[in-house]
Structure formats: C-alpha cells, structure tokens
Design an enzyme around this catalytic site. Structure first.
Site, PDB file in Angstrom:
ATOM      1  CG  LEU A  29      45.785  43.116  62.482  1.00 23.94           C
ATOM      2  CD1 LEU A  29      46.995  41.890  62.324  1.00 23.94           C
ATOM      3  CD2 LEU A  29      46.560  44.634  63.012  1.00 23.94           C
ATOM      4  N   GLY A  41      49.107  44.492  55.524  1.00 26.50           N
ATOM      5  CA  GLY A  41      50.027  43.905  54.600  1.00 26.50           C
ATOM      6  C   GLY A  41      49.898  43.984  53.143  1.00 26.50           C
ATOM      7  NE  ARG A  75      48.841  35.715  48.849  1.00 25.21           N
ATOM      8  CZ  ARG A  75      48.520  35.128  50.383  1.00 25.21           C
ATOM      9  NH1 ARG A  75      47.873  33.902  49.271  1.00 25.21           N
ATOM     10  NH2 ARG A  75      48.765  35.423  51.216  1.00 25.21           N
ATOM     11  CD  GLU A 115      50.089  30.124  60.543  1.00 25.28           C
ATOM     12  OE1 GLU A 115      49.078  30.422  59.389  1.00 25.28           O
ATOM     13  OE2 GLU A 115      49.101  31.331  61.568  1.00 25.28           O
ATOM     14  CG  ASN A 169       4.327  62.572  19.373  1.00 23.97           C
ATOM     15  OD1 ASN A 169       3.654  60.940  20.000  1.00 23.97           O
ATOM     16  ND2 ASN A 169       4.814  62.699  17.955  1.00 23.97           N
ATOM     17  CG  ASN A 198      22.947  69.152  23.892  1.00 23.99           C
ATOM     18  OD1 ASN A 198      23.323  68.577  22.535  1.00 23.99           O
ATOM     19  ND2 ASN A 198      23.188  69.104  24.989  1.00 23.99           N
ATOM     20  CB  SER A 238       9.530  61.487  12.115  1.00 24.36           C
ATOM     21  OG  SER A 238       8.292  60.775  12.745  1.00 24.36           O
TER      22      SER A 238
END
Length: 478
Positions: free
Chosen positions: A28, A31, A35, A174, A397, A406, A425
C-alpha cells in the site's frame, strides 16, 4: 468507483510458498503523505541513497509470491518507475484508508492465490526474514490473520494489539481511539499482515467506516478474532522494534536512516572491514568493501563504490560511484565516478571528478582537481593543480599550480603529457597540446604549442630554451 490497473510486465514470477499454496503480496502506497510537507511523494524520498519504497519492494521481492500488487494514488504515478518487472499497479482514486486501498487490489487477485500479505510502502525497515517468519507461522498454524507485531515502551501512533484474559488476540485499537494508560511495554502492529484470501474477501466489506471517514485494515483483526475457526483465528509474530517504524515525516525519515546506516555498517564490520567510528560514517547499501579495508571517521561512501582490501578511506572523505584500489589512501577528498588503482595516495583536499582514471602508485596531493583525466603509473601531482581532459603518462611530475587550460570558450580540448615529462610549477598547458617524453617546462611557462620529446621550454609563450638563448646571445652581440 472503477479501479484502474497497469501491468508493468507480462511475465510475473510464478513461484509458490513451500506448502504449495500461492501467495500474493499487496504493498500500500496510496496515502498522500501530507506530514512530509513535500512536493515529492513520501515513498520517493531518498533513504541512504535510494528511494524509501525500494527497501520495501526488495524485502517483498525475496518472497515466493505468484503475484505482487502496488496500490497507489493517481497523484503518485512517479512510483511506477521504482517497481520491478512483474508487478501490477492498481490506483486508489480516493484516499479512504488502508482497508479501502486493500479492497482495490482484491478484484485483481489471481484464482490460485490462497494467502494475501499486506505490507506498507512507508515501512523501509521491514526485512525479508521477518516476512518469511510471518508466512511460515501462518502456514503452520492456519489462522485467518497473522499480524507482524513488535513491543514498544511507548506505543506512539501505532495500532495496539488487544488480548483477552487468556492472552488471545481480540482486536487492534488505533492510537487516536485508545484511552488506556499503559504501565509497561505495549505490543503494536508492525507494518505487515497476512490473511487467508477466502476469508478476506468475505470480511473486507464488513469493515466499518471510522469517525475520520476512513476504513482501517486493522479492523479485520477484530473481525477475524470474532469468527468461528478451528485453532487461533489470529496469531502474532514478534519482530524487532525498528520494523514498526513507518515514515510519516522528516523526523521518522532521519530515524529510519540511522537504523539503516547501523545495519549497513555492522554488516561490513562482521565481514572484516574496520569502521573506526560508525556514528559518523555513512555507507549506502550498494557499496562493496573488501575485508581489511579501513574507513575513517566522517566518511561518506555512496552509490556503487568499491573499496579494495587494505585501502584506507577518510577521515572526511566522500566517494561516489568509484573504485578505490588495494592499499590506496584517500584523505579528506572527494572522488566521483572515478577509478583509483593500487597504492595511490589522494589528498588532503583534492577532488577527482567524473571520468578520472588513476593508475597504480600515483600521488595526488593537496588541493588538486582532476576531471576526465587518465594519470599514468607513479606520476606525482603534488599541490594546487587542475588537470582536466588530459592524459598523463608514467612517472610524470606535475609542479604546483599547473593548469591544463582545456576550454577555449567554445569547446573542450585535450592535453597529453608523455612519460617522464617534468612540468614546472605554475605552468599553463593550453590545449590542445602535447608534451613529449622526457620534456620539461620552466616555472611559469605558458605552453601553446607541442613540446618535442626531451626538449625544455620556458617563457610566455613557451619556447625551447636553446632558441631563447640564441636570441639573447644575438642581442648581446656574443
């Protein structure tokens, strides 16, 4: 009102229970879940990386059923995409309660069905073993109804089992209709009930309408208990407390996530994986981890991730849909849709984006970002570099601050750096460009043209160092 039905597949499973009596399962999910306060149907909210309802469907799929039916609302047609092949979809046009939803499925039961198992689609912590125990008890004792229950110190919003002085079940009350003050633990309904099909078809029209205007399937328990029947008309099978956890709001969802997370972590621990701090570790269900891997605190493993033996992931790592090879280490980094080989070190604070493949023995240091890149064996990317749409060879390296440029504003282009090259670097590699085997770039170079194997280029734009020396010597008159 007319009942709409959809066949998801023309060839459903045709197995039976061990006694030869055919079982049908009805899930089921009709619903509206108000909430949750969400535009997303409750059953589709993610739970440990998967839709909540998928856990229920998995548990049911393991049962030997000849028919599987999902009852849902026409307002929740998105649920159909989660349903495995072989299921039937029945729509409940009006949300008139669980008894009404079950009634929508009855006209579609196959003639051979003897037992009908009712399961809720918002109870993700139900397990196949619990459902199998329920079915086995019913097969042995032959009640009209068999209820999976659990015992809670606080019955909260769950239906409470009522028993007479002899301990026989006489009904379910219930929560909203119960005024009893309980002094101890309470047995409550836990998300699954098994009915004899013939009795169910006779009894369901007798279910009364509640003051709220809904028809509760739990009323069937009282009707069964009042029916003349050899033996016990209603039996209960007790399951662990978490099986009762139905998800009605975000608080329940978080509770279910915590339980599920504990189950997953403990299963890996029992299989030989070290999880240093389970409370801060998130592992989704489809993740595979080999024995002797180590997962450090504050780590999230998602999707179809695979962690090999001897690997150490974390602390503070996020890995999604990726492979981490044996003896590799990932520290405080994010890895997505990538493959990391053996004895690789990643991080801290690096990001491997989709399409990245890192071969064995590579070092990727602080603040490196890789995207759609292939990194050859024993290459080192030490610090603060971006390597995107690139192929790096072996023993390359990459100096700190290196960027593969790119994107030219229109399209992406690829950079190739061959084996044993040394990238100084702060080098900018403007793609498309190739740096040959053993070539070198000086610090701060902007490489816009291919570099020959063994050559050294420097400057902006970068040129072979011999040409620069010649030009310099010409200017000085040497």
């Amino acid at each position: 009102m007319p009942v709409q039905t959809t066949n998801v597949d023309e060839k459903p499973d045709a197995t039976q229970t061990s006694s030869g009596e055919a079982l049908a399962v009805v899930v089921l999910a009709g619903g509206l879940g108000t909430r949750m306060r969400s535009r997303t149907p409750k059953e589709l909210h993610p739970l440990a990386g998967r839709p909540l309802i998928s856990y229920v469907l998995d548990a049911v799929q393991a049962l030997p059923a000849v028919q599987r039916i999902l009852v849902t609302s026409p307002a929740k047609v998105e649920l159909v995409a989660c349903v495995p092949p072989g299921w039937e979809i029945v729509y409940q046009a009006e949300p008139l309660g669980t008894g009404h939803a079950l009634a929508q499925a009855l006209p579609h039961l196959r003639p051979e069905v003897s037992w009908v198992l009712l399961v809720f689609g918002d109870h993700p912590l139900l397990t196949a073993p619990d459902l199998e125990r329920l079915c086995a008890a019913a097969q042995a004792q032959r009640p009209l109804a068999a209820v999976l229950t659990t015992v809670l110190s606080d019955p909260a919003a769950y239906g409470r089992i009522q028993r007479d002085e002899q301990g026989r079940v006489i009904g379910v009350v219930e929560a909203r209709e119960d005024t009893t003050a309980y002094a101890g633990p309470v047995e409550v309904v836990s998300g699954a009930t098994l009915y004899q099909r013939q009795w169910l078809e006779e009894a369901l029209p007798q279910v009364p309408r509640s003051p709220s205007g809904e028809y509760y399937h739990t009323s069937l328990v009282g009707l069964a208990a009042a029916t003349a029947h050899p033996g016990e008309p209603v039996i209960t099978v007790v399951a662990p407390p978490e099986t009762a956890l139905g998800v009605n709001d975000r608080i329940d969802l978080a509770r279910a996530e915590a339980v599920l997370r504990d189950r997953i972590v403990q299963a890996h621990q029992r299989a030989g994986v070290t999880v240093v701090d389970p409370a801060t570790t998130w592992i989704e269900p489809e993740v595979e981890i080999e024995p002797d891997a180590r997962i450090e605190p504050f780590t999230i493993l998602r999707g179809r991730t695979r962690i090999a033996s001897g690997a150490c992931v974390g602390p503070h790592a996020v890995v999604r849909d990726s492979v981490i090879g044996p003896e590799s280490v990932v520290v405080a980094s994010v890895i997505e849709e990538s493959v990391v080989g053996a004895r690789v070190h990643v991080g801290p604070y690096s990001h491997l984006r989709p399409g990245t493949v890192v071969e064995d023995g590579v070092h990727i240091g602080n603040f490196a970002e890789l995207k759609n890149a292939r990194i050859g064996r024993e290459t080192r990317i030490g610090h603060v570099s971006y390597i995107g749409d690139a192929d790096l060879g072996e023993r390359v390296n990459i100096g700190a601050g290196t960027v593969t440029c790119n994107f030219d504003g229109v399209a992406k282009h690829r950079t190739v750096v061959e084996d044993e090259a040394f990238i100084g670097s702060d080098t900018m590699l403007v793609a498309p460009v190739r740096v040959g085997r053993g070539a070198r770039t000086g610090a701060g170079s902007v490489v816009t043209k291919d570099v020959a194997p063994g050559a050294t280029v420097v400057g902006v734009p970068a040129r072979p160092i011999e040409l620069r020396r010649a030009r310099r010597d010409g200017r000085t008159g040497a």
